[in-house]
Design a protein around this motif. Structure first.
Motif, short mmCIF file in Angstrom:
data_model
loop_
_atom_site.label_atom_id
_atom_site.label_comp_id
_atom_site.label_asym_id
_atom_site.label_seq_id
_atom_site.Cartn_x
_atom_site.Cartn_y
_atom_site.Cartn_z
N ILE A 278 -32.11 -22.24 -85.22
CA ILE A 278 -33.16 -23.24 -85.00
C ILE A 278 -32.95 -23.96 -83.67
N LYS A 279 -31.70 -24.20 -83.29
CA LYS A 279 -31.42 -24.85 -82.01
C LYS A 279 -31.93 -24.00 -80.85
N GLN A 280 -31.83 -22.69 -80.99
CA GLN A 280 -32.34 -21.81 -79.94
C GLN A 280 -33.84 -22.04 -79.75
N VAL A 281 -34.57 -22.08 -80.84
CA VAL A 281 -36.02 -22.26 -80.78
C VAL A 281 -36.38 -23.62 -80.17
N GLU A 282 -35.62 -24.64 -80.53
CA GLU A 282 -35.92 -25.99 -80.09
C GLU A 282 -35.43 -26.28 -78.66
N GLY A 283 -34.69 -25.35 -78.08
CA GLY A 283 -34.17 -25.57 -76.74
C GLY A 283 -32.91 -26.41 -76.71
N GLY B 139 -29.98 -25.24 -77.93
CA GLY B 139 -28.82 -24.38 -77.95
C GLY B 139 -29.09 -23.09 -77.23
N PRO B 140 -28.04 -22.30 -76.97
CA PRO B 140 -28.20 -21.06 -76.22
C PRO B 140 -28.87 -19.97 -77.06
N LYS B 141 -29.32 -18.96 -76.38
CA LYS B 141 -29.90 -17.80 -77.05
C LYS B 141 -28.80 -17.12 -77.85
N THR B 142 -29.14 -16.69 -79.07
CA THR B 142 -28.16 -16.07 -79.97
C THR B 142 -28.83 -15.03 -80.86
N VAL B 143 -28.09 -13.98 -81.16
CA VAL B 143 -28.62 -12.94 -82.06
C VAL B 143 -28.79 -13.50 -83.47
N LEU B 144 -28.22 -14.66 -83.72
CA LEU B 144 -28.32 -15.24 -85.06
C LEU B 144 -29.78 -15.51 -85.45
N TYR B 145 -30.62 -15.77 -84.46
CA TYR B 145 -32.02 -16.03 -84.80
C TYR B 145 -32.64 -14.81 -85.48
N ASP B 146 -32.46 -13.65 -84.88
CA ASP B 146 -33.04 -12.44 -85.46
C ASP B 146 -32.38 -12.08 -86.78
N LEU B 147 -31.07 -12.29 -86.88
CA LEU B 147 -30.35 -11.96 -88.12
C LEU B 147 -30.80 -12.86 -89.27
N VAL B 148 -30.90 -14.16 -88.98
CA VAL B 148 -31.33 -15.11 -90.01
C VAL B 148 -32.78 -14.84 -90.41
N ARG B 149 -33.62 -14.62 -89.42
CA ARG B 149 -35.03 -14.36 -89.71
C ARG B 149 -35.21 -13.10 -90.55
N ALA B 150 -34.44 -12.07 -90.23
CA ALA B 150 -34.53 -10.83 -91.00
C ALA B 150 -34.17 -11.06 -92.45
#
Length: 313
Positions: free
Chosen positions: A160-165, A167-178
């Protein structure tokens, strides 16, 4: 033949076995967790009583030769939990302890030593000839460092921090979303809260997968968690004059041995770290048989594990 009940209850599930002194498993029962710090004392007691009564229905006469129950949070609730359970089974030979006791016994028998449990929650238990001490594991609202819940929470937060700006870009976004079935985590907050602690802990694997992919954010979460767990072993030194055994048990350690290895590398040099190769409920089963005055068969462990593997299917 004797009839013995072994119950191991954590934050996610309660596992209860009916077995005999040879290690033969007559029944395996899986139900919801009984940690009173999650659902309150009344509900935890209701679940524990219902489980024990359900399993006892399979015993001729409805009463075991001995029952050993390891229940998370027993250390904090004490007689408020022990009293009602003893009253509900007043004619049973029954021993009630926190779940750490069975985890220690699973690998050390009845000898002194420690265990670090790392599953949905985490903590360290130190057992001496005089008492069982508890370090860490003060519940997810205060202190459950390095646990599956914390790993999962940090994975979701990093996404969520990645989306909100923030935090840094992370593969966790795609993993969590999946894992959320393609739903964006930032838009799935009600479902996260509805799922609660076990649901959040189910995202812990994203951290390990992200680390394997070389993700810096995942590696930072991993290292932070293993460091926090290793600190528990340093705090345990006060209870032992020399070296001491520490059993590493729980679903996270079992599923991700690299985490156990990292904790071991950072642990107290006096701590002999032992990865459990049996489930915690084995320790409860061994305690039930021994406390019931029976002599475990020479091949008790071997038979138990063979029966358990079959029952788990």
């Amino acid at each position: 033949m004797g009839y013995f009940i072994a119950l191991d209850a954590g934050g996610t599930k309660t596992e209860t076995l009916l077995l005999d002194e040879s290690g033969r498993i007559l029944l395996r029962d899986i139900s919801l967790g009984c940690n009173a710090m999650d659902m309150g004392l009344e509900e935890a007691l209701r679940r524990a009583v219902a489980t024990l009564r359900r399993v006892a229905q399979h015993i001729p006469g409805g009463k075991p030769d001995y029952a050993f129950c390891g229940i998370a949070s027993m250390n904090y609730y004490g007689e408020a939990m022990r009293g009602p359970l003893r009253a509900a089974f007043a004619d049973w030979p029954l021993y009630l302890e926190d779940d750490g006791w069975g985890m220690i016994s699973s690998m050390l028998g009845q000898a002194p030593g420690c265990c670090i449990v790392c599953g949905t929650g985490c903590s360290l238990f130190a057992r001496t000839p005089d008492a069982l001490y508890h370090i860490g594991g003060l519940g997810y609202l205060i202190d459950t460092v390095g646990s599956g819940f914390i790993l999962g929470r940090d994975a979701i937060l990093a996404a969520i921090k990645q989306v909100e700006g923030r935090g840094p870009k992370t593969v966790l976004y795609d993993l969590v979303r999946a894992q959320m079935g393609g739903v964006s985590p930032e838009g799935n907050i009600p479902a996260i809260y509805s799922g609660g602690r076990p649901y959040i802990a189910s995202f812990a694997h994203c951290v390990f997968e992200g680390r394997r992919q070389g993700d810096c954010v995942s590696r930072e979460i991993f290292e932070r968690g293993s460091t926090a767990l290793s600190e528990l072993t340093w705090a345990a030194e006060r209870y032992f004059p020399g070296d001491f055994d520490v059993v590493m048990s729980g679903g996270i350690f079992a599923a991700f041995p690299e985490y156990a290895q990292s904790v071991t590398a950072k642990a107290s040099p006096r701590a002999r770290m032992i990865c459990a190769d049996v489930p915690p409920v084995f320790g409860c089963a061994l305690e039930a048989v021994l406390r019931g005055g029976a002599v475990p068969a020479p091949d008790f462990r071997t038979r138990f594990m063979a029966e358990y593997a079959h029952a788990a299917k």
